[in-house]
Design an enzyme around this catalytic site. Structure first.
Site, PDB file in Angstrom:
ATOM      1  CG  ASP A   9      -1.812   1.012   1.317  1.00 19.70           C
ATOM      2  OD1 ASP A   9      -2.633   1.237   0.234  1.00 19.70           O
ATOM      3  OD2 ASP A   9      -1.915   1.860   2.280  1.00 19.70           O
ATOM      4  CG  MET A  10       0.621   4.195  -2.850  1.00 20.01           C
ATOM      5  SD  MET A  10       2.452   4.400  -3.424  1.00 20.01           S
ATOM      6  CE  MET A  10       2.650   5.791  -3.817  1.00 20.01           C
ATOM      7  CG  ASP A  11      -1.281   7.062   1.685  1.00 15.01           C
ATOM      8  OD1 ASP A  11      -0.289   7.699   0.831  1.00 15.01           O
ATOM      9  OD2 ASP A  11      -2.524   7.565   1.419  1.00 15.01           O
TER      10      ASP A  11
END
Length: 55
Positions: A9-11
């Site tokens: 995932d990014m965040d």
């Protein structure tokens, strides 16, 4: 077991608290993944319309 894919995932996972990442480290890590034939995938999930409450 053979690893074929790494997904993140990014965040809060790939990106740090400032929304950035260590580009030099990632370039080295990504090159190593490519040499081993491992795919790298980034996903981003953003709830809309209250979807997160339905889970």
């Amino acid at each position: 077991m053979t690893i074929k894919l790494i997904a993140t995932d990014m965040d809060g996972t790939f990106l740090n608290d400032h929304g950035d990442y260590d580009q030099e480290r990632f370039a080295n890590d990504y090159a190593a993944l490519q040499r081993r034939g491992i795919q790298f995938v980034i996903g981003q999930w953003s709830p809309s319309g209250g979807t997160s409450h339905d889970l």
